[in-house]
Design an enzyme around this catalytic site. Structure first.
Site, PDB file in Angstrom:
ATOM      1  N   ARG A  14      33.376  24.917  12.504  1.00 34.52           N
ATOM      2  CA  ARG A  14      32.588  25.635  13.503  1.00 34.52           C
ATOM      3  C   ARG A  14      31.549  26.563  12.859  1.00 34.52           C
ATOM      4  O   ARG A  14      31.313  27.672  13.326  1.00 34.52           O
ATOM      5  CB  ARG A  14      33.518  26.414  14.450  1.00 34.52           C
ATOM      6  CG  ARG A  14      34.303  25.494  15.382  1.00 34.52           C
ATOM      7  CD  ARG A  14      35.204  26.275  16.302  1.00 34.52           C
ATOM      8  NE  ARG A  14      36.244  26.968  15.556  1.00 34.52           N
ATOM      9  CZ  ARG A  14      36.959  27.988  15.996  1.00 34.52           C
ATOM     10  NH1 ARG A  14      36.727  28.459  17.204  1.00 34.52           N
ATOM     11  NH2 ARG A  14      37.886  28.542  15.264  1.00 34.52           N
ATOM     12  N   ILE A 432      44.173  35.464  42.029  1.00 36.14           N
ATOM     13  CA  ILE A 432      44.299  34.055  41.636  1.00 36.14           C
ATOM     14  C   ILE A 432      45.292  33.876  40.491  1.00 36.14           C
ATOM     15  O   ILE A 432      45.690  32.769  40.161  1.00 36.14           O
ATOM     16  CB  ILE A 432      42.910  33.471  41.291  1.00 36.14           C
ATOM     17  CG1 ILE A 432      41.943  33.692  42.447  1.00 36.14           C
ATOM     18  CG2 ILE A 432      42.962  32.001  40.955  1.00 36.14           C
ATOM     19  CD1 ILE A 432      42.402  33.148  43.786  1.00 36.14           C
ATOM     20  N   ARG A 516      30.493  27.988  22.415  1.00 33.56           N
ATOM     21  CA  ARG A 516      31.863  27.933  22.906  1.00 33.56           C
ATOM     22  C   ARG A 516      32.492  26.552  22.677  1.00 33.56           C
ATOM     23  O   ARG A 516      31.914  25.533  23.044  1.00 33.56           O
ATOM     24  CB  ARG A 516      31.926  28.284  24.381  1.00 33.56           C
ATOM     25  CG  ARG A 516      33.349  28.535  24.805  1.00 33.56           C
ATOM     26  CD  ARG A 516      33.493  29.035  26.203  1.00 33.56           C
ATOM     27  NE  ARG A 516      34.721  28.489  26.740  1.00 33.56           N
ATOM     28  CZ  ARG A 516      35.934  28.923  26.402  1.00 33.56           C
ATOM     29  NH1 ARG A 516      36.063  29.928  25.584  1.00 33.56           N
ATOM     30  NH2 ARG A 516      37.004  28.351  26.899  1.00 33.56           N
ATOM     31  N   GLU A 606      36.601  17.667  38.842  1.00 32.05           N
ATOM     32  CA  GLU A 606      35.960  17.199  37.605  1.00 32.05           C
ATOM     33  C   GLU A 606      36.288  15.764  37.259  1.00 32.05           C
ATOM     34  O   GLU A 606      35.535  15.112  36.559  1.00 32.05           O
ATOM     35  CB  GLU A 606      36.445  18.046  36.435  1.00 32.05           C
ATOM     36  CG  GLU A 606      35.772  19.356  36.366  1.00 32.05           C
ATOM     37  CD  GLU A 606      36.305  20.165  35.202  1.00 32.05           C
ATOM     38  OE1 GLU A 606      36.283  21.372  35.327  1.00 32.05           O
ATOM     39  OE2 GLU A 606      36.737  19.569  34.203  1.00 32.05           O
ATOM     40  N   HIS A 695      32.756  36.193  38.150  1.00 32.44           N
ATOM     41  CA  HIS A 695      32.018  35.762  36.966  1.00 32.44           C
ATOM     42  C   HIS A 695      31.013  36.804  36.517  1.00 32.44           C
ATOM     43  O   HIS A 695      30.367  36.663  35.489  1.00 32.44           O
ATOM     44  CB  HIS A 695      31.336  34.420  37.242  1.00 32.44           C
ATOM     45  CG  HIS A 695      32.314  33.378  37.706  1.00 32.44           C
ATOM     46  ND1 HIS A 695      32.654  33.242  39.038  1.00 32.44           N
ATOM     47  CD2 HIS A 695      33.069  32.488  37.021  1.00 32.44           C
ATOM     48  CE1 HIS A 695      33.564  32.284  39.139  1.00 32.44           C
ATOM     49  NE2 HIS A 695      33.835  31.825  37.942  1.00 32.44           N
TER      50      HIS A 695
HETATM   51  N1  GLN Z   1      45.680  31.022  37.649  1.00 28.03           N
HETATM   52  C1  GLN Z   1      44.549  30.873  36.806  1.00 28.03           C
HETATM   53  C2  GLN Z   1      43.955  32.233  36.479  1.00 28.03           C
HETATM   54  O1  GLN Z   1      43.966  33.068  37.278  1.00 28.03           O
HETATM   55  C3  GLN Z   1      43.497  30.032  37.447  1.00 28.03           C
HETATM   56  C4  GLN Z   1      42.273  29.900  36.584  1.00 28.03           C
HETATM   57  C5  GLN Z   1      41.351  28.807  37.002  1.00 28.03           C
HETATM   58  O2  GLN Z   1      41.509  28.202  38.018  1.00 28.03           O
HETATM   59  N2  GLN Z   1      40.340  28.571  36.219  1.00 28.03           N
HETATM   60  O3  GLN Z   1      43.440  32.462  35.415  1.00 28.03           O
HETATM   61 ZN    ZN Z   2      39.146  29.390  39.473  1.00 28.18          ZN
END
Ligand code: GLN
Ligand code: ZN
Length: 755
Positions: A14, A432, A516, A606, A695
C-alpha cells in the site's frame, strides 16, 4: 499473445496509500509523491514483462474516471480556479472552495469512482500531460505500452448531468475527447489504446438522461471510426457481463480489436461467429479478474479451444476478464493462511503468471516447457475439489434438508404480539448499532490481536465502553438500546473470523476508493458456526439496563457480497450456508433472552446483477437466504434489518418480502420523497427512515429533526414509524454523536407532545 486490462495500483505494501496520506497531511512534497508513483509503475510493469504489452495509464492517484474527467477539463464550477493536483484532489476529497464530487460503485464491484459533474456551461479542453509522461516512462524502460483509457461512452454514461441538455454536453465532451486522442496519437508512430467500455454490458436498459447518447449505435460507430482515423490502434473492451447488443456495432467499425469477458459474460460466445467473419483481433478475457482462485488451466484451455474452433487462433489474444484492480497485489507475503488453502489462491501477480502459462499451453500444447506447471495446476485444482476443507458433509446435508425457510406466523399477528410484549411507543427511538470507534478502542482491539494486551484487559476495556454506551443511551432516553459494537472492526470480518470456511489474508488489500483499501474475507470452504458469536456481549449489555437491548448481526447476503467467494459452488449455495450459521446465532440470542435482533443487509442491493434478465434469479435466492436466516425467530422476537440506501423503487416488493418486522433505511439525505414508494405499495411492516445524515459531522438541530419527522408523518402513520439516524455511528466522534442523538430524542418528544 497476452496482456491485461489493468494492474492494482495501490502497491504491494500500500505504498500509494501511504504516500497519498502523507501528501494530504503536508508531510510529503508533490515531487516525492510523483516519485512513489513512478517507482510503483515501474514495479508493476516489471510484473507484466512476460505479457505482450504493459498497461499505461491504469495508474491513478485516486481514480481513473476522475483522471479522464480532469484531463478533459470537466471540473465543477466551484473548483474552476484550482489546477494541478490541488484541483484534482478537490474533486475527490473536497476543498475550502466546495464539497467533493459524489462517489459511487463501479458497476457491481466494491470499487468506487468519482462521479464527474457535467454541465452545458462547461468548456472542455484536453490535457495529455499525465498520459504523456507515463507513456514516456514506459518507453524509456524499453517496454511496449498499451494505454488504458476509459471509453467516451462509459465516461459520459457514468457522469452526472448537473445542468443542461445531455446531447449538447455529449457533443462538447466528445470534441474534447477526440482532441485528447489527437494528442495521444502524437506520442508514437503507432499508439495502442485499449478503451474500456463496460457501460455497453448494460444493454439497453438504462433510464439515465444520458442513455440515449450512450446506446446510440450511430454515435458509437462515428466516435470509434474517428479514433481509428487519427492513427490509433484501438481495442474496445467490455467486461463484467456480455455485451452482445453492442458487440455487433463495434465489429462494424474499423477498430483493431475487441475485448470480451468470457468469465462473467459467458454469453459473449454468441458473438464468436461474427468476430470470425470480421477482421478483428479478439482479446479473450479468460483469467478471472474479480476473484482470487487459482485458475483451472485445463478447463480454461477447453474454453479457449472452443473459442478457437470459431475464431482463428492467430486472432486471439489472452487477457484477464477485467482489470486486476479488484484483486490484491500478490500472495508472497501471506504466511498465516493454511498452506494448502494458500495453494488454491491466486492474486494479481499469480494471475499474470497463469496468463503467461496459459498462452504457452494454448499455442504450443500441454507437453512443452510448462508441462510441470500444468500438471501441478491440475493437482491443485483436484485437491481443492476433493479436500475435506471444501466439503463439510454436515453442512451440505443440513442445507439440503433444511425446510425452515420462512417465519411461520404472519407479520400482522407477530407485530401484535411484539407490540404487547415489548411495549415500545409509537415513533420508537433507536440507533443502527455502532457507536464511535475511538482511537483508544482501535488500540485496544489491535493490542489484543497482537498479543500485547491480555484477554482480561481486553474484555474489561470493551465492557467499559459498553457500560458508557448504555449509560449514555439511558440518560438521553432512547427507547431501544444497543451495545455499540466496540468489539467489531468491521461488520463482515467480525463474523467471518468466527465462522468455519473463512480465511483472512495479512496483506490482501484491494482499493475501495482513493487511498482507502479493504481486505475482503475469503470464503474457501463450507460455512458453519462452531459457537455463539455475539451472545456474551449482548447479554452483558442487557444486564446493565431494564430497557430492551437490541442484538446486532450482519446478514448472509452482505457477508457474501463483501467477501471473495469460492467459485466451486454457486453463490446461492454459499449464501444459504451463511444463512444457516446466522440462524443459529439468532436462535442462541433469543434463547438467551434477546428480544430484538437486527440483521444488517447493507450490501443486499449491491449484489444486483448488471443485466435485467438476471435480476429475478438473484432476488429469489438472496431473499430466500435472508428469510432462512431469520426463520427461527419466534413470533415474539422482533427482527430488524438495516440497509444503507434509499432508492427502493425497483426493489420494494423484494424488500417487503424479506418480511423483517422493522427496516431502517437511509433517507436523511433524500428527504421523504423516497419514502413515498412505501406508501404507494401499501407497505405494512414498520420502517425507520433515517432522520439525520451520519455521513456528515454536522449536528442536526431539534427543529430540523422535528421537521423531518413531520415530513415522514405525512407519508406513513406514527404506528408504523421508528426514529433513528440513517446509519451506524462508528465513523463519527462522540462530540458529534451525543448532541445529535439528544436532539433526536428531544425532537421525538416534541412531536409526540403535539400528536
Ligand atoms: N450495525 C452496523 C453499524 O451500525 C450497520 C452498518 C452498516 O449498515 N453499514 O455500524
Ligand atoms: Zn447503513
Amino acid at each position: 499473445m497476452s496482456s491485461i486490462i489493468g494492474f492494482p495500483r495501490i502497491g504491494q505494501n500500500r505504498e500509494l496509500k501511504k504516500a497519498l496520506e502523507a501528501f494530504w497531511a503536508g508531510k510529503c512534497s508533490q515531487s516525492e509523491l510523483e516519485n512513489v508513483a513512478k517507482e510503483l509503475r515501474a514495479k508493476h510493469w516489471e510484473a507484466q514483462k512476460h505479457q505482450d504489452f504493459v498497461c499505461v495509464n491504469d495508474f491513478s492517484y485516486y481514480d481513473n474516471i476522475l483522471d479522464l474527467a480532469y484531463a478533459l477539463g470537466a471540473k465543477p464550477a466551484r473548483f474552476k480556479e484550482l489546477s494541478g493536483l490541488e484541483g484534482y484532489f478537490a474533486m475527490a476529497r473536497g476543498h475550502a472552495k466546495g464539497v467533493a464530487c459524489e462517489m459511487t460503485k463501479w458497476f457491481n464491484t466494491n470499487y468506487h469512482y468519482v462521479v464527474p459533474e457535467l454541465s452545458e456551461n462547461d468548456n472542455y479542453e484536453a490535457n495529455v500531460d499525465s498520459i504523456k509522461s507515463q507513456y514516456a516512462q514506459a518507453k524509456a524502460l524499453g517496454l511496449k505500452p498499451k494505454i488504458s483509457l476509459i471509453g467516451l461512452f462509459t465516461l459520459f454514461g457514468l457522469s452526472k448531468i448537473a445542468a443542461g441538455e445531455p446531447k449538447a454536453i455529449f457533443t462538447k465532451l466528445k470534441n474534447a475527447y477526440l482532441t485528447l486522442i489527437d494528442e495521444i496519437a502524437k506520442l508514437d508512430s503507432e499508439v495502442v489504446v485499449e478503451f474500456s467500455e463496460p457501460i455497453f454490458v448494460r444493454g439497453w436498459q438504462s433510464d439515465t438522461p444520458q442513455a440515449q447518447c450512450v446506446y446510440d449505435k450511430v454515435a458509437i460507430t462515428e466516435v470509434y471510426e474517428a479514433i481509428v482515423k487519427k492513427g490509433i490502434k484501438a481495442i474496445v473492451s467490455t467486461f463484467f457481463e456480455h455485451s452482445n447488443e453492442l458487440t455487433e456495432v463495434l465489429l462494424g467499425t474499423s477498430i483493431y480489436g475487441i475485448g470480451l469477458d468470457f468469465v462473467a459474460g459467458s454469453k459473449n460466445t454468441k458473438a464468436l461467429e461474427s468476430i470470425a467473419k470480421s477482421d478483428k483481433v479478439l482479446f479473450a478475457g479468460i483469467i478471472d479478474g474479480r476473484n482470487i482462485w487459482v485458475a483451472d488451466l485445463d478447463s480454461k484451455l477447453k474454453t479457449l479451444e472452443s473459442i478457437a474452433a470459431v475464431v482463428p487462433k492467430e486472432r486471439i489474444v489472452l487477457t484477464t476478464s477485467c482489470s486486476l484492480l479488484h484483486v490484491p497485489f500478490g500472495k508472497d507475503d501471506e504466511s498465516k493462511i493454511d498452506p494448502q488453502i494458500l495453494s488454491w489462491i491466486s492474486f494479481a501477480k499469480e494471475k499474470l503468471e497463469e496468463l503467461r502459462v496459459l498462452e504457452d499451453l494454448f499455442q504450443n500444447g500441454v507437453g512443452g516447457a510448462n508441462k510441470g506447471f500444468f500438471e501441478s495446476n491440475k493437482a491443485i485444482n483436484a485437491a481443492r475439489r476433493t479436500s475435506e476443507k471444501t466439503n463439510n458433509k454436515a453442512v451440505r446435508n443440513r442445507v439440503s434438508a433444511n425446510t425452515l425457510k420462512a417465519r411461520n406466523i404472519a407479520f400482522k399477528e407477530r407485530i401484535k404480539i411484539q407490540r404487547e410484549e415489548l411495549g415500545y411507543p409509537d415513533l420508537a427511538t433507536t440507533t443502527i448499532g455502532s457507536f464511535p470507534q475511538t482511537p483508544e478502542l482501535r488500540a485496544l482491539r489491535l493490542g489484543y490481536k497482537k498479543g500485547a494486551i491480555t484477554k482480561d484487559a481486553y474484555e474489561s476495556g470493551i465492557k467499559e465502553y459498553i457500560k458508557d454506551c448504555v449509560a449514555f443511551q439511558e440518560e438521553i432516553g432512547l427507547d431501544i438500546l444497543v451495545h455499540g459494537e466496540p468489539e467489531r472492526n468491521d461488520m463482515v470480518e467480525y463474523f467471518g473470523e468466527q465462522l468455519e470456511g473463512f480465511v483472512f489474508s495479512q496483506n490482501g488489500w484491494v482499493q475501495s476508493y482513493g487511498s482507502r483499501c479493504v481486505k475482503p474475507p475469503i470464503i474457501f470452504g463450507d460455512v458453519a458456526r462452531p459457537k455463539a458469536m455475539t451472545l456474551e456481549w449482548i447479554q452483558y449489555a442487557q444486564s446493565l439496563t431494564n430497557k430492551i437491548m437490541k442484538g446486532m448481526l450482519t446478514g448472509p447476503v452482505t457477508i457474501l457480497n463483501w467477501s471473495f467467494v469460492r467459485d466451486d459452488l454457486p453463490r446461492s449455495q454459499v449464501c444459504e450456508q451463511i444463512a444457516l450459521a446466522i440462524a443459529d446465532e439468532i436462535d442462541d440470542l433469543q434463547k438467551g433472552g434477546v428480544k430484538i435482533i437486527q440483521v444488517d443487509e447493507a450490501a443486499f442491493k449491491e449484489g444486483y446483477p448488471l443485466r435485467a434478465e438476471n435480476i429475478k434469479e438473484y432476488e429469489a435466492w438472496a431473499l430466500e437466504c435472508f428469510k432462512t436466516s431469520t426463520a427461527v425467530a419466534k413470533a415474539n422476537t422482533q427482527i430488524h434489518t438495516h440497509m444503507c440506501y434509499s432508492e427502493f423503487n425497483d426493489i420494494i416488493k423484494t424488500i417487503e418480502a424479506m418480511d423483517a418486522d422493522v427496516i431502517s433505511i437511509e433517507t436523511a439525505r433524500s428527504g421523504n420523497e423516497l419514502l413515498k414508494v412505501f406508501k404507494q405499495v401499501g407497505y405494512t411492516h414498520e420502517v425507520g427512515p433515517g432522520v439525520y445524515d451520519i455521513h456528515s459531522p454536522r449536528i442536526p438541530s431539534v427543529g430540523e429533526i422535528e421537521a423531518q419527522i413531520k415530513a415522514l408523518l405525512e407519508v406513513l402513520p406514527k404506528e408504523q414509524l421508528w426514529i433513528n439516524p440513517d446509519c451506524g455511528l462508528k465513523t463519527r466522534k462522540w462530540e458529534e454523536v451525543k448532541p445529535s442523538l439528544k436532539n433526536m430524542v428531544e425532537a421525538v418528544k416534541a412531536v409526540r407532545g403535539k400528536l
